[in-house]
Scaffold this active site. Sequence first.
Site, short mmCIF file in Angstrom:
data_model
loop_
_atom_site.label_atom_id
_atom_site.label_comp_id
_atom_site.label_asym_id
_atom_site.label_seq_id
_atom_site.Cartn_x
_atom_site.Cartn_y
_atom_site.Cartn_z
N GLY A 44 0.91 -1.28 0.17
CA GLY A 44 0.01 -0.20 -0.07
C GLY A 44 0.78 1.41 -0.36
N GLU A 101 4.37 -9.46 -2.33
CA GLU A 101 2.91 -9.65 -1.99
C GLU A 101 2.32 -11.87 -2.07
OE1 GLU A 101 2.04 -5.30 -1.98
OE2 GLU A 101 3.58 -7.01 -3.45
N ASP A 156 -0.60 -5.65 -5.69
CA ASP A 156 -1.88 -4.75 -6.34
C ASP A 156 -1.61 -2.92 -6.52
OD1 ASP A 156 -1.75 -4.75 -3.47
OD2 ASP A 156 -4.08 -4.52 -4.16
#
Length: 347
Positions: free
Chosen positions: A113, A136, A144
């Site tokens: 993030g 991840e 992402d």
Amino acid sequence: MTQDVLTLIEGRIGRIRLNRPKAIHALNGAMCAAMLDALGAWRGDGAVEAVLIDHAEGRGFCAGGDIRMLAESGAGDGSAARAFFRLEYQMNHRLFTYAKPVVAFMDGITMGGGVGISMPAKYRVATENTRFAMPETGIGLFPDVGGGWYLSRLPGHLGEYIALTGARLDGGECLALGLATHFLSAESLDEAKARIAADPQAIEAILDSLSAPAPGARIAVHRGAIDRLFAGDTLEEILATLDADGGDWAREQRATLRTKSPQTMKVALHLVRQGRRMPSFEDEMRQEFAVASRVVQRPDFAEGVRAVIIDKDNAPRWSPATPEGVTDHVIDQIFAPLPEGEAWAPA
């Protein structure tokens, strides 16, 4: 109660300060909502000429998202996880399309993030403390928050390498790869922020004047090997190439990949390859939301979080256990567009 993110106007800039030090400023839904709202309010405010994103205290900029919440939700109906991803990606997209200059200070751990809120910024400042990664695949998730867009635009096959291995890059490497636009020593950051608040029109000149010599990029030594070893069309081909190489560095990468989820390595590889052809960042976010909505409910995510974050035994039992067990059909299902009423859209 302490606010997890501080949004304020200081001088002629809007400031977003991550303020959740015990979690290394990992993002939760309320933080994403507050950032989205602040960016929306400042967009039409003539008194705000630029936006500055940093962290208030502690050793990292931002370690990612609220992984425990995502795993708990994924083990159920996944609705809370989808709500978080929807909000986070709307905030990522707003930053990406923001008309006013944004400066992100990637001082310390910048992962997951944290990559999502720093990479859209026009100015991205690394320091000697920067530790940048998209790790991840080690917890059954995938890179992402725009990872498919940013990683696919790195030279050669660096995107595949970083997405699959979760390689950690220092500030010098971030600068060399264009992930950072400037390298400053951490002790000069307060001066940089104060000068930018006083004169936002001179951001570039201020950062240029305070820039320090960056350490040599260690990754440069391996560029040839990365482009050769991570070029295979499939994960199986990449692994076979690493197995056949025989060199120490290739052996280290192969050992790293043995610890990762075969399913999410295939997802990550497909994401990077598709990202190169993605027409817009909005399209990228729409696809990543569909992928995230499904991956978060698959067994590997719950197992990865158990092994790495909860039990900390670092011995995940992936299912399927081998790349060959992850069929093209499964990947196609994960990447299929969502029905219109469920799909992601910008805020």
